[in-house]
Design a protein around this motif. Structure first.
Motif, PDB file in Angstrom:
ATOM      1  N   GLY A  71     -27.218 -11.806  48.559  1.00 56.97           N
ATOM      2  CA  GLY A  71     -27.195 -10.419  49.085  1.00 56.97           C
ATOM      3  C   GLY A  71     -25.979 -10.196  49.917  1.00 56.97           C
ATOM      4  N   THR A  72     -25.888  -9.187  50.655  1.00 62.16           N
ATOM      5  CA  THR A  72     -24.714  -8.993  51.588  1.00 62.16           C
ATOM      6  C   THR A  72     -24.971  -8.720  52.779  1.00 62.16           C
ATOM      7  OG1 THR A  72     -24.089  -7.579  49.514  1.00 62.16           O
ATOM      8  CG2 THR A  72     -22.742  -6.998  51.798  1.00 62.16           C
ATOM      9  N   SER A  73     -24.084  -9.453  53.702  1.00 63.31           N
ATOM     10  CA  SER A  73     -24.702  -9.300  55.259  1.00 63.31           C
ATOM     11  C   SER A  73     -23.652  -8.564  55.994  1.00 63.31           C
ATOM     12  CB  SER A  73     -24.502 -11.036  55.714  1.00 63.31           C
ATOM     13  OG  SER A  73     -25.623 -11.450  55.168  1.00 63.31           O
ATOM     14  N   ALA A  74     -23.964  -8.030  57.072  1.00 61.99           N
ATOM     15  CA  ALA A  74     -22.951  -7.442  57.930  1.00 61.99           C
ATOM     16  C   ALA A  74     -21.996  -8.278  58.746  1.00 61.99           C
ATOM     17  CB  ALA A  74     -23.464  -6.494  59.023  1.00 61.99           C
ATOM     18  N   ALA A  75     -20.618  -8.072  59.020  1.00 61.53           N
ATOM     19  CA  ALA A  75     -19.891  -8.811  59.655  1.00 61.53           C
ATOM     20  C   ALA A  75     -20.466  -9.069  61.054  1.00 61.53           C
ATOM     21  CB  ALA A  75     -18.576  -8.152  59.659  1.00 61.53           C
ATOM     22  N   GLY A  76     -20.082 -10.244  61.335  1.00 62.91           N
ATOM     23  CA  GLY A  76     -20.411 -10.970  62.553  1.00 62.91           C
ATOM     24  C   GLY A  76     -21.804 -11.639  62.777  1.00 62.91           C
ATOM     25  N   ILE A  77     -22.585 -11.863  61.743  1.00 68.93           N
ATOM     26  CA  ILE A  77     -23.825 -12.243  61.817  1.00 68.93           C
ATOM     27  C   ILE A  77     -23.764 -13.910  61.833  1.00 68.93           C
ATOM     28  CG2 ILE A  77     -23.984 -12.668  58.949  1.00 68.93           C
ATOM     29  CD1 ILE A  77     -26.802 -11.712  59.385  1.00 68.93           C
ATOM     30  N   PRO A  78     -24.849 -14.377  62.614  1.00 65.37           N
ATOM     31  CA  PRO A  78     -24.682 -15.944  62.530  1.00 65.37           C
ATOM     32  C   PRO A  78     -24.840 -16.588  61.192  1.00 65.37           C
ATOM     33  CG  PRO A  78     -26.280 -15.191  64.236  1.00 65.37           C
ATOM     34  CD  PRO A  78     -25.845 -14.109  63.540  1.00 65.37           C
ATOM     35  N   ALA A  79     -23.837 -17.505  60.914  1.00 70.83           N
ATOM     36  CA  ALA A  79     -23.808 -18.137  59.520  1.00 70.83           C
ATOM     37  C   ALA A  79     -25.033 -18.516  58.945  1.00 70.83           C
ATOM     38  CB  ALA A  79     -22.402 -18.979  59.503  1.00 70.83           C
ATOM     39  N   PRO A  80     -25.931 -19.083  59.358  1.00 66.90           N
ATOM     40  CA  PRO A  80     -27.130 -19.670  58.752  1.00 66.90           C
ATOM     41  C   PRO A  80     -27.895 -18.714  58.332  1.00 66.90           C
ATOM     42  CG  PRO A  80     -26.741 -20.986  60.790  1.00 66.90           C
ATOM     43  CD  PRO A  80     -25.624 -19.873  60.779  1.00 66.90           C
ATOM     44  N   LEU A  81     -27.888 -17.386  58.804  1.00 65.81           N
ATOM     45  CA  LEU A  81     -28.997 -16.182  58.786  1.00 65.81           C
ATOM     46  C   LEU A  81     -27.896 -15.524  57.667  1.00 65.81           C
ATOM     47  CD1 LEU A  81     -30.017 -15.432  62.246  1.00 65.81           C
ATOM     48  CD2 LEU A  81     -31.183 -16.890  60.585  1.00 65.81           C
ATOM     49  N   SER A  82     -26.903 -15.631  57.037  1.00 63.41           N
ATOM     50  CA  SER A  82     -26.115 -14.759  56.301  1.00 63.41           C
ATOM     51  C   SER A  82     -26.534 -14.833  55.131  1.00 63.41           C
ATOM     52  CB  SER A  82     -24.681 -14.956  56.489  1.00 63.41           C
ATOM     53  OG  SER A  82     -24.389 -16.243  55.869  1.00 63.41           O
ATOM     54  N   GLN A  83     -26.213 -13.856  54.301  1.00 65.86           N
ATOM     55  CA  GLN A  83     -26.482 -13.621  52.832  1.00 65.86           C
ATOM     56  C   GLN A  83     -25.341 -13.874  52.130  1.00 65.86           C
ATOM     57  OE1 GLN A  83     -29.308 -10.237  52.517  1.00 65.86           O
ATOM     58  NE2 GLN A  83     -30.616 -11.612  51.540  1.00 65.86           N
ATOM     59  N   LEU A  84     -25.226 -14.577  51.010  1.00 65.03           N
ATOM     60  CA  LEU A  84     -23.853 -14.683  50.172  1.00 65.03           C
ATOM     61  C   LEU A  84     -24.398 -14.323  48.657  1.00 65.03           C
ATOM     62  CD1 LEU A  84     -22.298 -18.186  51.630  1.00 65.03           C
ATOM     63  CD2 LEU A  84     -21.800 -15.725  52.019  1.00 65.03           C
ATOM     64  N   ALA A  85     -23.435 -14.111  47.767  1.00 68.58           N
ATOM     65  CA  ALA A  85     -23.645 -13.724  46.346  1.00 68.58           C
ATOM     66  C   ALA A  85     -22.909 -14.631  45.589  1.00 68.58           C
ATOM     67  CB  ALA A  85     -23.448 -12.067  46.111  1.00 68.58           C
ATOM     68  N   THR A  86     -23.366 -15.556  44.896  1.00 62.28           N
ATOM     69  CA  THR A  86     -22.455 -16.631  43.953  1.00 62.28           C
ATOM     70  C   THR A  86     -21.333 -17.137  44.700  1.00 62.28           C
ATOM     71  OG1 THR A  86     -21.664 -14.790  42.939  1.00 62.28           O
ATOM     72  CG2 THR A  86     -23.601 -15.550  42.012  1.00 62.28           C
ATOM     73  N   PRO A  87     -21.275 -17.772  45.762  1.00 66.95           N
ATOM     74  CA  PRO A  87     -20.133 -18.194  46.392  1.00 66.95           C
ATOM     75  C   PRO A  87     -19.614 -19.229  45.718  1.00 66.95           C
ATOM     76  CG  PRO A  87     -21.847 -19.215  47.306  1.00 66.95           C
ATOM     77  CD  PRO A  87     -22.516 -18.021  46.488  1.00 66.95           C
ATOM     78  N   MET A  88     -18.188 -19.317  45.481  1.00 65.70           N
ATOM     79  CA  MET A  88     -17.346 -20.029  44.586  1.00 65.70           C
ATOM     80  C   MET A  88     -16.271 -20.980  45.498  1.00 65.70           C
ATOM     81  SD  MET A  88     -17.245 -18.114  40.959  1.00 65.70           S
ATOM     82  CE  MET A  88     -16.876 -19.658  40.062  1.00 65.70           C
ATOM     83  N   GLY A  89     -15.396 -20.669  45.222  1.00 63.21           N
ATOM     84  CA  GLY A  89     -14.314 -21.440  45.990  1.00 63.21           C
ATOM     85  C   GLY A  89     -14.266 -21.558  47.599  1.00 63.21           C
ATOM     86  N   ILE A  90     -14.101 -22.481  48.141  1.00 62.55           N
ATOM     87  CA  ILE A  90     -14.099 -22.965  49.734  1.00 62.55           C
ATOM     88  C   ILE A  90     -12.809 -23.687  49.930  1.00 62.55           C
ATOM     89  CG2 ILE A  90     -16.542 -22.598  49.742  1.00 62.55           C
ATOM     90  CD1 ILE A  90     -16.810 -25.407  50.011  1.00 62.55           C
ATOM     91  N   THR A  91     -12.586 -23.429  51.314  1.00 62.55           N
ATOM     92  CA  THR A  91     -11.476 -24.265  52.103  1.00 62.55           C
ATOM     93  C   THR A  91     -11.505 -24.147  53.366  1.00 62.55           C
ATOM     94  OG1 THR A  91      -9.082 -24.606  51.810  1.00 62.55           O
ATOM     95  CG2 THR A  91      -9.642 -22.433  52.097  1.00 62.55           C
ATOM     96  N   MET A  92     -10.949 -25.035  54.181  1.00 57.78           N
ATOM     97  CA  MET A  92     -11.089 -25.069  55.613  1.00 57.78           C
ATOM     98  C   MET A  92      -9.606 -25.455  56.311  1.00 57.78           C
ATOM     99  SD  MET A  92     -13.107 -27.635  58.085  1.00 57.78           S
ATOM    100  CE  MET A  92     -14.792 -26.779  57.827  1.00 57.78           C
ATOM    101  N   ASP A  93      -9.455 -24.621  57.169  1.00 61.87           N
ATOM    102  CA  ASP A  93      -8.069 -24.765  57.870  1.00 61.87           C
ATOM    103  C   ASP A  93      -7.880 -25.876  58.727  1.00 61.87           C
ATOM    104  OD1 ASP A  93      -8.971 -23.800  60.483  1.00 61.87           O
ATOM    105  OD2 ASP A  93      -8.297 -21.644  59.769  1.00 61.87           O
ATOM    106  N   ARG A  94      -6.737 -26.088  59.404  1.00 59.92           N
ATOM    107  CA  ARG A  94      -6.752 -27.197  60.407  1.00 59.92           C
ATOM    108  C   ARG A  94      -7.637 -27.001  61.642  1.00 59.92           C
ATOM    109  NH1 ARG A  94      -2.044 -26.710  64.000  1.00 59.92           N
ATOM    110  NH2 ARG A  94      -0.914 -24.781  63.491  1.00 59.92           N
ATOM    111  N   HIS A  95      -7.785 -25.793  61.735  1.00 61.52           N
ATOM    112  CA  HIS A  95      -8.618 -25.550  63.014  1.00 61.52           C
ATOM    113  C   HIS A  95     -10.212 -25.670  62.854  1.00 61.52           C
ATOM    114  CE1 HIS A  95      -4.943 -24.450  65.220  1.00 61.52           C
ATOM    115  NE2 HIS A  95      -4.700 -23.633  64.259  1.00 61.52           N
ATOM    116  N   GLY A  96     -10.396 -25.890  61.597  1.00 58.67           N
ATOM    117  CA  GLY A  96     -12.003 -25.872  61.134  1.00 58.67           C
ATOM    118  C   GLY A  96     -12.511 -24.732  60.850  1.00 58.67           C
ATOM    119  N   ASN A  97     -11.882 -23.665  60.549  1.00 60.12           N
ATOM    120  CA  ASN A  97     -12.336 -22.494  60.121  1.00 60.12           C
ATOM    121  C   ASN A  97     -12.704 -22.447  58.556  1.00 60.12           C
ATOM    122  OD1 ASN A  97     -12.240 -20.830  62.649  1.00 60.12           O
ATOM    123  ND2 ASN A  97      -9.901 -21.023  62.154  1.00 60.12           N
TER     124      ASN A  97
END
Length: 441
Positions: free
Chosen positions: A50-76
């Protein structure tokens, strides 16, 4: 039904051809369930598409077929939320980025307006149209790069305003940095935005800001130089693109001219879909159809149990088969079940997301002990598999989610491995690194 375009064919190759029959996957999951020991936690996504509104707590969010991921040096953490045609950021702490005020552990859209398309490739990134983004990368300055198998263009969202790749850029806006809307195989030693790509799936950056592209449909790996420098024996100009790995152009083609530097490897690649670069500048490539991993070391020496020369390609894992054989033994003696994503850690170990077997694998750079297990250089181990699960909250109820078809892997601080899972629509964190033999088939 109309004829499929080449980008559509590439997308179908990524999404369909590598899928293992459901019955076989169920057998693998059953076999591994009793031996699994990995403990997963759910960072983002609640298991429902599904689709979530911006600013939702991440564990409660909905994604749709997430693929590539990466993390920056600040942990984002950055997520290619492919089905939603957006790039999401999971903020590690409360901060302001890309013109957006963010709360810690909340999810925000940093690129894409949710509509599929190739319009709006300049201007504010959150108003741009993306077309099934598949790869994300971030450099040391926090600049975000985006690849999509359905669009032959690599995009950048700069973290700070200024000159990059020879062009002026504004923070939070989006810019093409390689390729153009007309697909093809053209450009080696020319301005990157004049080149033609075909179905680029994966991307990576190195410590110097150079951009690497798995130009999947063209069966090659490209580099866009961040500065004028010499690398792999090639004199590179800022903002220009160079073919590093792949076939030589046919005689008489527009690309086969006397000024084009010869690729490091003039043989064939078999649908490269992922690239990664470690802290030493060593380049790694996952070939989907070849079921193998290739390394181009930046310096000579011994790595993964092999003596290597600089700027020379070496196969370090896989044997061309489509399924994993027993390991805790040399990686060159195993098959890889459709390697689709790569990541490295500070020690130079390589992590592989195996789509068909739903496993996360670790390839050991140097012999060392891990969790009291002696791990040999060049050997491969399974860290997580389809029997492993994390807990998500769905409608207020704790619900177990099993690892099923991982398509992205990234490393975080400590021993944490991050995993994007295509079928469960969530991002897992593997906080420990258990080791067990890989599946016997």
């Amino acid at each position: 039904m109309g004829r499929l375009t080449k980008p559509a064919k590439v997308r179908l190759a990524v999404l369909a051809i590598i899928i293992l029959p459901v019955a076989l996957l169920a057998i693998l999951a059953s076999e591994l369930a009793s031996s699994t020991s990995a403990q997963l936690s759910v960072l983002a996504g609640n298991g429902t598409s599904g689709t979530s509104a911006a600013g939702i707590p991440a564990p409660l969010s909905q994604l749709a077929t997430p693929m590539g991921i990466t993390m920056d040096r600040h942990g984002n953490l950055y997520i290619a939320d492919s089905g939603n045609n957006r790039i999401e950021e999971l903020a590690a702490k409360t901060h302001h980025q890309f013109g957006i005020a963010m709360l810690a552990q909340h999810l925000y859209t940093v690129a894409g307006d949710g509509h599929a398309g190739d319009m709006g490739l300049t201007g504010p990134a959150t108003r741009a149209m993306l077309n099934f983004p598949t790869g994300v990368a971030v450099d040391q300055a926090g600049d975000l790069f985006i690849a999509g198998a359905a669009t032959p263009i690599i995009l950048e969202v700069p973290n700070h305003s200024g000159m990059q790749f020879g062009e002026p850029m504004q923070s939070g806006h989006i810019y093409p940095v390689a390729g153009r809307l007309s697909e093809g195989y053209q450009g080696d030693g020319i301005t990157a935005t004049d080149a033609r790509l075909q179905g680029p799936v994966g991307i990576a950056t190195d410590a110097k800001g150079n951009l690497y592209i798995a130009d999947s449909g063209n069966n090659c790996v490209q580099e866009v130089a961040a500065t004028t420098h010499t690398q792999y024996g090639i004199r590179m100009r800022e903002g220009y693109i160079y073919t590093l790995l792949g076939p030589m152009p046919p005689p008489g083609s527009a690309k086969a001219d006397s000024t084009s530097p010869e690729p490091l490897y003039s043989g064939s690649m078999s649908f490269p879909v992922a690239v990664a670069v470690d802290s030493q500048g060593d380049l790694f490539v996952a070939e989907l159809y070849g079921n193998k991993i290739v390394e181009v070391p930046s310096h000579g020496g011994t790595q993964f149990g092999q003596a290597m020369l600089p700027a020379t390609p070496y196969q370090i894992a896989g044997g061309g088969r489509s399924s994993i054989t027993s390991t805790g033994e040399p990686a060159l003696g195993v098959g890889l079940g459709a390697p689709v994503s790569l990541a490295t850690d500070p020690e130079g170990n390589l992590y592989i997301a195996s789509y068909n077997t739903s496993e996360i694998l670790e390839l050991i750079r140097e012999t060392h002990k891990q969790n009291a297990v002696e791990m040999g250089a060049g050997d491969i181990y399974t860290l997580a598999g389809p029997g492993d699960q994390g807990i998500a909250t769905i409608d207020g109820t704790a619900t177990p989610l099993r690892l099923s078809h991982p398509v992205g892997v990234a490393t975080a601080t400590g021993a944490t491995i991050l995993i994007s899972d295509y079928y469960t629509n969530c991002i897992f964190a593997l906080d420990e690194e258990p080791t067990r033999p890989a599946t016997t088939s």
